[in-house]
Design a protein around this motif. Structure first.
Motif, PDB file in Angstrom:
ATOM      1  N   GLU A 281      -8.328 -46.015 -40.084  1.00  0.00           N
ATOM      2  CA  GLU A 281      -8.327 -47.478 -40.164  1.00  0.00           C
ATOM      3  C   GLU A 281      -7.223 -48.139 -39.350  1.00  0.00           C
ATOM      4  N   MET A 282      -6.065 -47.443 -39.195  1.00  0.00           N
ATOM      5  CA  MET A 282      -4.998 -48.123 -38.446  1.00  0.00           C
ATOM      6  C   MET A 282      -4.258 -47.243 -37.440  1.00  0.00           C
ATOM      7  N   GLY A 283      -4.760 -46.036 -37.205  1.00  0.00           N
ATOM      8  CA  GLY A 283      -4.279 -45.242 -36.077  1.00  0.00           C
ATOM      9  C   GLY A 283      -3.021 -44.428 -36.301  1.00  0.00           C
ATOM     10  N   LYS A 284      -2.548 -44.367 -37.532  1.00  0.00           N
ATOM     11  CA  LYS A 284      -1.318 -43.607 -37.830  1.00  0.00           C
ATOM     12  C   LYS A 284      -1.525 -42.120 -37.504  1.00  0.00           C
ATOM     13  N   ARG A 285      -0.498 -41.456 -36.991  1.00  0.00           N
ATOM     14  CA  ARG A 285      -0.612 -40.021 -36.731  1.00  0.00           C
ATOM     15  C   ARG A 285      -0.828 -39.275 -38.039  1.00  0.00           C
ATOM     16  N   THR A 286      -1.603 -38.207 -37.989  1.00  0.00           N
ATOM     17  CA  THR A 286      -1.936 -37.469 -39.212  1.00  0.00           C
ATOM     18  C   THR A 286      -0.683 -37.028 -39.972  1.00  0.00           C
ATOM     19  N   GLY A 287       0.290 -36.494 -39.252  1.00  0.00           N
ATOM     20  CA  GLY A 287       1.518 -36.018 -39.909  1.00  0.00           C
ATOM     21  C   GLY A 287       2.219 -37.151 -40.650  1.00  0.00           C
ATOM     22  N   GLU A 288       2.264 -38.318 -40.022  1.00  0.00           N
ATOM     23  CA  GLU A 288       2.909 -39.474 -40.660  1.00  0.00           C
ATOM     24  C   GLU A 288       2.095 -39.953 -41.861  1.00  0.00           C
ATOM     25  N   ALA A 289       0.782 -39.862 -41.755  1.00  0.00           N
ATOM     26  CA  ALA A 289      -0.075 -40.298 -42.860  1.00  0.00           C
ATOM     27  C   ALA A 289       0.089 -39.375 -44.066  1.00  0.00           C
ATOM     28  N   LEU A 290       0.179 -38.078 -43.803  1.00  0.00           N
ATOM     29  CA  LEU A 290       0.379 -37.118 -44.908  1.00  0.00           C
ATOM     30  C   LEU A 290       1.733 -37.378 -45.579  1.00  0.00           C
ATOM     31  N   ALA A 291       2.746 -37.615 -44.756  1.00  0.00           N
ATOM     32  CA  ALA A 291       4.087 -37.884 -45.309  1.00  0.00           C
ATOM     33  C   ALA A 291       4.061 -39.164 -46.146  1.00  0.00           C
TER      34      ALA A 291
ATOM     35  N   MET B 105     -17.362 -60.837 -44.813  1.00  0.00           N
ATOM     36  CA  MET B 105     -17.413 -59.394 -44.546  1.00  0.00           C
ATOM     37  C   MET B 105     -16.127 -58.930 -43.856  1.00  0.00           C
ATOM     38  N   PHE B 106     -15.599 -57.794 -44.261  1.00  0.00           N
ATOM     39  CA  PHE B 106     -14.408 -57.230 -43.609  1.00  0.00           C
ATOM     40  C   PHE B 106     -14.831 -56.000 -42.801  1.00  0.00           C
ATOM     41  N   HIS B 107     -14.287 -55.921 -41.579  1.00  0.00           N
ATOM     42  CA  HIS B 107     -14.683 -54.822 -40.699  1.00  0.00           C
ATOM     43  C   HIS B 107     -13.510 -53.867 -40.522  1.00  0.00           C
ATOM     44  N   SER B 108     -13.753 -52.611 -40.824  1.00  0.00           N
ATOM     45  CA  SER B 108     -12.737 -51.591 -40.505  1.00  0.00           C
ATOM     46  C   SER B 108     -13.097 -50.999 -39.155  1.00  0.00           C
ATOM     47  N   ILE B 109     -12.154 -51.133 -38.225  1.00  0.00           N
ATOM     48  CA  ILE B 109     -12.402 -50.703 -36.843  1.00  0.00           C
ATOM     49  C   ILE B 109     -11.418 -49.587 -36.503  1.00  0.00           C
ATOM     50  N   ASN B 110     -11.908 -48.514 -35.936  1.00  0.00           N
ATOM     51  CA  ASN B 110     -11.014 -47.426 -35.534  1.00  0.00           C
ATOM     52  C   ASN B 110     -10.283 -47.812 -34.236  1.00  0.00           C
ATOM     53  N   PRO B 111      -8.952 -47.940 -34.297  1.00  0.00           N
ATOM     54  CA  PRO B 111      -8.231 -48.396 -33.097  1.00  0.00           C
ATOM     55  C   PRO B 111      -8.211 -47.372 -31.959  1.00  0.00           C
ATOM     56  N   VAL B 112      -8.663 -46.160 -32.245  1.00  0.00           N
ATOM     57  CA  VAL B 112      -8.716 -45.132 -31.199  1.00  0.00           C
ATOM     58  C   VAL B 112      -9.776 -45.485 -30.149  1.00  0.00           C
TER      59      VAL B 112
END
Ligand code: NAP
Length: 452
Positions: free
Chosen positions: A69-79, A1-8
């Motif tokens: 899933e990995m805490g990237k800032r929204t602006g960076e994720a959109l880019a 099983m793989f767990h996706s954990i919110n790093p926030v």
């Protein structure tokens, strides 16, 4: 099983079961390749353009998934999603030209080089740019007529599944792109499978060694995009404002978790004090917090264990004489947070110089002269990127071209990837190239055809 954990906050987002039919998936991928390899460039181009459209259309949802899933800032994720769409259209537009036959005059009536797809390619990918890393491999690989298997990092299974869905929704044949949810221990079996023709890995040096050894055992082609410890050299005549702005940006992009982030700041004596003051002032302004908030400078790191490893590197460097000018402590409370950290008095023996710092930690290194600065820059087992800042563009260009030992050398600018330019490293940063016409020629048979 793989767990996706919110790093926030450490909460579980979702659990994903392991793929149980890996051999069947490989068979399907190979079967798909048998017909897909005969498809026309024009057909692949339409699919790739559709894929780019889907990425642009779903950018908000895809960005949200990455951030969770990995805490990237929204602006960076959109880019990042936008950049994936760019690489799809780039190869849609140029793949045919990059792979067209090359006629060569010989004793034949006709002789030429043709670029034929290899078959099923395995991609082992990291979590730090969970979409970009995959697309920069997959767009050229599929435009060249290969099929792809993805083994993504275990903490971004949601992204891995979303990417497979995008290929399917764009109309690619169902098995042209398959995500395998498998642990890293099973990568060996996939490489060993006779129907898998090549492997590419983006990740750490340790993972690279393991994949290269396995590929070597079965004599399969491999491309390795590994870690880096990019030096940024600030020379006496540099525009300090530009240098500081660029260094802060490069160190903190993606919360410092980029292979081509600035990781060692090498300063000649003439600029050491002034650079340190300005740099510190800019780093102090950075706010740490919720990655979905526009005002946030950096979000959490991707995982608590990675944050703890980074802190350990800082502590080991301090034990050897480095001084903390800013940050350097684990904040109280939940989440994988680490503050912007500045270390001074860093010497080549320290982990902060020798090892890759995968987070917002900036070591300042004093060089005795320009020649010493260059020697320090090259005194690394890594060779991914490097940057030099100087008011004398011609001299800096010569340094970038002739002196710095790295795959990408930038003058007065931030080391970055661009679909039009080749990307990759030397030394322990790996071998092979992604992007540009070089990238699409990694997973093809460079075939000589000779006709009497
Ligand atoms: P990682 O631990 O090496 O993981 C990368 C991928 O390799 C994951 O899918 C991982 O799977 C898998 N893996 C780990 N050990 C393996 C092994 N022994 N055999 C086969 N597969 C294995 O790296 P990461 O922490 O995700 O990413 C950070 C590293 O990637 C940094 O060093 C960074 O510089 C480098 N990176 C390089 C580039 C580049 O273009 N040069 C770009 C981005 C990142 P699991 O998740 O299941 O362990």
């Amino acid at each position: 099983m793989f767990h996706s954990i919110n790093p926030v906050d450490g909460s579980t987002i979702k659990d994903y079961p392991e793929t149980s039919n890996v051999n069947e998936c490989i068979d399907h991928s190979h079967q798909c390749w048998e017909s897909y390899r005969r498809s026309k460039f024009s057909e692949r181009k339409s699919l790739m353009i559709k894929l780019a459209e889907l990425l642009r259309h779903q950018r908000e949802d895809l960005a949200k998934l990455m951030t969770m899933e990995m805490g990237k800032r929204t602006g960076e994720a959109l880019a990042e999603v936008d950049k994936c769409a760019w690489v799809c259209t780039y190869y849609a537009d140029h793949a045919e030209r990059f792979l067209q036959n090359e006629r060569i005059e010989t004793d034949a009536s006709d002789s030429f080089v043709a670029y034929e797809p290899l078959g099923v390619i395995l991609a082992v990918m990291p979590w730090n740019f969970p979409f970009w890393q995959v697309f920069r491999f997959a767009a050229p690989a599929l435009m060249a007529g290969n099929t792809a298997l993805l083994k993504h990092a275990s903490n971004v299974s949601g992204c891995a599944i979303a990417i497979q869905q995008l290929f399917s929704d764009a109309g690619f044949p169902e098995d042209a792109f398959i995500t395998l949810l498998i642990p890293s221990s099973k990568v060996k079996e996939v490489i060993a499978h006779p129907k898998v023709k090549a492997v590419t890995l983006t990740g750490s040096e340790a993972a690279g060694r393991s994949v290269a050894a396995e590929a070597g055992k079965y004599l399969k082609k491999c491309v390795l995009e590994l870690g880096g410890s990019d030096p940024y050299l600030i020379l006496a005549d540099a525009d300090l404002e530009l240098a500081v702005k660029t260094c802060v940006q490069s160190r903190l992009l993606n919360a410092g978790q980029s292979c081509i982030a600035a990781k060692r700041f090498i300063l000649v004596p003439e600029v050491y004090d002034a650079f340190t003051d300005l740099f510190l002032r800019e780093m102090e302004k950075i706010t740490v917090g919720d990655p979905t908030q526009a005002a946030t400078g950096i979000g959490p790191l991707a995982r608590v264990d990675l944050r703890d490893d980074l802190h350990d590197q800082v502590l080991r460097s301090v034990a050897m004489g480095a001084r903390i000018l800013l940050g350097g402590n684990i904040p109280e409370g939940v989440g994988a947070y680490y503050p912007p950290t500045v270390l001074t008095d860093v010497t080549p023996a320290m982990p902060a110089f020798r090892e890759e710092l995968f987070g917002p930690v900036a070591p300042l290194i004093r060089a005795e002269s320009e020649a010493h600065a260059l020697a320090l820059a090259n005194d690394s087992e890594f060779g991914l990127g490097a940057a030099v800042f100087s008011g004398d563009k011609g001299r800096a260009q010569r340094i970038a071209q002739q002196d710095l030992q790295a795959g990408s050398c930038f003058v007065n600018g931030l080391v970055k990837s661009d679909p039009r330019l080749p990307f990759g490293g030397i030394k322990l940063s790996g071998f092979g190239r992604e992007l540009s016409h070089h990238g699409i020629r990694e997973f093809v048979n460079v075939k000589t055809v000779w006709v009497r």
